[in-house]
Design a protein around this motif. Structure first.
Motif, short mmCIF file in Angstrom:
data_model
loop_
_atom_site.label_atom_id
_atom_site.label_comp_id
_atom_site.label_asym_id
_atom_site.label_seq_id
_atom_site.Cartn_x
_atom_site.Cartn_y
_atom_site.Cartn_z
N SER A 160 2.25 73.63 24.26
CA SER A 160 1.21 72.73 23.77
C SER A 160 0.55 73.30 22.51
O SER A 160 0.10 72.54 21.64
CB SER A 160 0.16 72.48 24.85
N PHE A 161 0.48 74.64 22.41
CA PHE A 161 -0.04 75.24 21.18
C PHE A 161 0.87 74.92 19.99
O PHE A 161 0.42 74.79 18.87
CB PHE A 161 -0.17 76.76 21.36
N LEU A 162 2.16 74.78 20.25
CA LEU A 162 3.10 74.41 19.19
C LEU A 162 2.96 72.96 18.76
O LEU A 162 3.58 72.52 17.79
CB LEU A 162 4.54 74.67 19.65
N LYS A 163 2.15 72.20 19.52
CA LYS A 163 1.89 70.78 19.23
C LYS A 163 3.16 69.95 19.25
O LYS A 163 3.37 69.07 18.40
CB LYS A 163 1.17 70.62 17.87
N HIS A 164 4.00 70.24 20.23
CA HIS A 164 5.18 69.41 20.43
C HIS A 164 4.76 68.08 21.04
O HIS A 164 3.75 67.99 21.75
CB HIS A 164 6.15 70.14 21.36
N ASP A 165 5.52 67.02 20.74
CA ASP A 165 5.14 65.69 21.21
C ASP A 165 5.04 65.63 22.73
O ASP A 165 4.19 64.92 23.29
CB ASP A 165 6.17 64.66 20.72
N PHE A 166 5.91 66.39 23.43
CA PHE A 166 5.91 66.34 24.89
C PHE A 166 4.71 67.09 25.47
O PHE A 166 4.33 66.87 26.61
CB PHE A 166 7.22 66.95 25.42
N VAL A 180 -8.30 78.00 20.05
CA VAL A 180 -9.08 76.97 19.35
C VAL A 180 -8.97 77.14 17.84
O VAL A 180 -8.75 76.18 17.09
CB VAL A 180 -10.55 77.03 19.80
N PHE A 181 -9.09 78.39 17.38
CA PHE A 181 -8.99 78.65 15.94
C PHE A 181 -7.60 78.32 15.43
O PHE A 181 -7.44 77.71 14.36
CB PHE A 181 -9.33 80.12 15.67
N GLY A 182 -6.56 78.72 16.18
CA GLY A 182 -5.19 78.45 15.75
C GLY A 182 -4.88 76.96 15.68
O GLY A 182 -4.09 76.52 14.84
N SER A 183 -5.51 76.19 16.56
CA SER A 183 -5.24 74.74 16.56
C SER A 183 -5.83 74.05 15.33
O SER A 183 -5.43 72.94 14.99
CB SER A 183 -5.82 74.11 17.83
N TRP A 184 -6.80 74.70 14.67
CA TRP A 184 -7.39 74.09 13.47
C TRP A 184 -6.50 74.24 12.25
O TRP A 184 -6.67 73.55 11.25
CB TRP A 184 -8.75 74.75 13.16
#
Length: 635
Positions: free
Chosen positions: A50-56, A14-18
């Motif tokens: 998904s943590f890398l926030k790739h479009d897929f 959660v923290f990393g996604s911010w």
């Protein structure tokens, strides 16, 4: 460690996604864990991406992942494999140690240690208990004992194997125990049910008495000396090597017996543990107490101490320089050379950070002397001698000649003007058992001193981080004790030697420990030495690990979490358990067994039973003894 981000959710994710960034990287050596459900391992890849926030891959929107990859993967559809491979090819960079030229391959060696007589007695007592359980519970009589077999109780079977592995490393003694009720019941059965005379009853009674005092008795068939033996209804004492679950007659006199009577006759020993370190500590404290009492001038002239145990009471009378029991604020501990026990003359706390690696083998601060490892501690003696040799070579500059460094590493990491890369001795002693860990730790500390040994167990000596820093930065500290707690995540690329004190049951754990030193940043090879007790269950485990490493099977058979495969391995080890015998003992066993079989055959022939099947069985047994292959060098 990047694999932390491979979970569904936690505070770190959660923290990393911010965090807003142009680039995101996840670095991990274990992107997919080894779990029984392969779809769960695949889910880790989804969460990492998904943590890398790739479009897929967007968290909470895994419909496309399930439809295109996950379902097909579970069903064995190759299209899912190629979809995932194509996706990762754009996102993942994979490096292995084989890709890095500067990392030298570790050198592996196996040293087979001949256990001392005390260690063999302990091991053989446990092995005899395992074999007696398998034999008695597999005999078919009117009453079945199969429900008590170790083969039907996985929990106790694994514990039995663990006990055998611990016994291979020393530090323990086994004392058979028996209740008075069971003792009397065995003697009454012999006398009243099996009509044995007083002489034979006394023989069995003396055997039980010796067993519960930790003494040995001889097998009346082969002559081997053990703490526990089978009692045959004819009052003969037989070891577990001289009979099996098909035996229905005494191997000595050939008198037949009933299986149910045989099972009821066994005394039912329970095996109690005695820790050698505790016994040695008591003896050491008594000797130190005696030395202090004789040294102190406060002892009344002419006073006689009848019992050494009374020294603890006499030691409470403190001399003048030991009158105080606490320090003043800021005062350090003080030690006296006339005691030499390493204890502060004020607070009586023992000094730990001694250094015995000098000519006098004495601590310069507390005046305590080093203690030699007992001869009966075979593995500990070997490790200490090997470390002393390596340390001497290191101090005198010989290690630079023996440690081979790759040419690429020598060019990159060597100091200007140096032709080779010298690495100081830094050794790891690993065990996955706490008792072995503490036993070897005590031996190393008493021989080298606490300043030379680091303990990563996070015990009384401080935190694991402090001990690790000591091992890394202190030039006097050259060996560190490591357990399963430190088998993951540590960077020990400076380590030169690894000793496996016991044979590791799980091959993947062994690889993890070696990977602590064999990794990026290492400027030379690491020497890995495995210590295996000769003739013990450790040899079977070592051979099984080698076979599993060389054989290539299906994913299901190689899955370490496959319950059936694990259980089959446990059963194989239990059935392979045998007594440890030296070459001299095997030769004596051959002679004794041959004479016994010959006398039995002669007796049957004199009674006109020349065509009896018993003669053939005895002859077959004798031929089996003659065909023994001697693995021992002396044999």
């Amino acid at each position: 460690e990047g694999h932390v981000m491979g979970k569904k959710t936690n505070n770190a994710i959660v923290f990393g996604s911010w965090i807003t960034a142009q680039r995101r990287w996840v670095m991990t050596g274990t992107p997919t864990p080894q779990v029984a459900n392969k779809s769960d391992a695949l889910k880790n890849v989804f969460y990492l991406l998904s943590f890398l926030k790739h479009d897929f891959h967007k968290r909470g929107q895994d419909k496309s992942w399930n439809e295109l990859i996950s379902k097909g993967w579970s069903g064995g559809n190759m299209s899912s494999f190629y979809r995932l491979k194509n996706l990762l090819s754009h996102l993942m960079v994979r490096h292995t140690k084989d890709d890095l030229m500067e990392i030298a391959e570790p050198s592996f060696s196996t040293t087979r240690i001949q256990l001392s007589q005390i260690e063999r007695i302990t091991y053989n007592t446990l092995a005899s208990g395992v074999r007696s359980n398998l034999i008695t519970t597999s005999m078919e009589g009117k009453t079945s004992g199969k429900q008590d077999s170790l083969l039907r109780q996985p929990k106790f079977a694994k514990q039995a194997i663990s006990n055998l592995r611990v016994a291979c490393c020393g530090g323990l003694q086994i004392i058979p125990e028996i209740t008075g009720k069971h003792w009397d019941e065995t003697l009454k059965l012999l006398k009243n049910v099996h009509s044995q005379n007083d002489v034979n009853v006394k023989i069995v009674n003396d055997f039980i008495d010796r067993a519960q005092r930790g003494e040995l008795s001889s097998c009346m068939c082969c002559g081997i000396q053990l703490q526990t033996l089978f009692i045959i209804p004819c009052a003969h004492l037989i070891c577990t090597e001289c009979m099996d679950n098909q035996t229905r007659s005494c191997p000595v006199c050939n008198e037949s017996f009933n299986v149910d009577d045989f099972q009821r006759l066994q005394p039912g020993f329970t095996l109690g543990w005695r820790i050698c370190l505790n016994e040695e500590k008591r003896e050491r404290d008594k000797k130190n107490a005696l030395k202090r009492v004789l040294t102190d001038s406060t002892m009344p002239l002419g006073e006689v101490i009848d019992d050494i145990d009374d020294l603890e009471e006499a030691d409470r009378v403190q001399p003048e320089d030991r009158a105080s029991t606490s320090h003043r604020f800021g005062d350090a501990c003080k030690y006296s050379s006339r005691y030499g026990d390493g204890k502060c003359i004020i607070c009586r706390k023992e000094h730990f950070d001694c250094n015995f690696m000098n000519v006098s083998q004495q601590c310069s601060l507390c005046f305590k002397m080093s203690e030699e490892c007992p001869e009966y501690a075979s593995k500990a003696n070997y490790v200490i001698d090997k470390l002393l040799q390596l340390r001497n070579d290191d101090l005198y500059g010989e290690s630079s000649k023996t440690i081979i460094v790759s040419q690429y590493a020598a060019r990159v990491f060597a100091k200007p003007g140096s032709s080779s890369l010298h690495r100081p001795l830094k050794a790891i002693a690993f065990s996955e058992f706490r008792s072995i860990y503490e036993y070897f730790g005590d031996r190393l500390i008493r021989r080298f001193g606490g300043a030379c040994v680091a303990d990563f167990s996070c015990g009384e000596r401080g935190s694991g981080t402090e001990e690790l820093n000591k091992f890394i930065h202190d030039p006097e500290c050259f060996v560190m004790l490591l357990s399963k707690q430190g088998s993951h995540g540590l960077d020990l690329s400076f380590v030169t030697h690894i000793f496996f004190l016991d044979t590791v049951y799980d091959k993947s754990l062994e690889d993890q420990v070696v990977a602590r030193a064999w990794r990026m940043g290492a400027t030379g090879p690491v020497a890995v030495e495995k210590l295996v007790a000769k003739g013990s269950i450790e040899e079977f485990i070592h051979e099984m690990n080698d076979r599993s490493k060389n054989e290539i099977g299906t994913a299901e058979s190689d899955d370490p979490n496959n319950r059936n495969e694990k259980l089959a391995r446990v059963h194989t080890l239990l059935k392979s358990t045998t007594l440890i015998q030296t070459g001299a003992e095997l030769i004596e066993k051959k002679r004794h067994y041959t004479e016994t079989s010959g006398l039995t055959i002669q007796k049957l022939q004199e009674n006109g039973d020349s065509n009896s099947k018993n003669i053939a069985l005895n002859a077959k047994r004798a031929r089996k003894i003659f065909s023994v292959r001697f693995k021992d060098d002396q044999g």
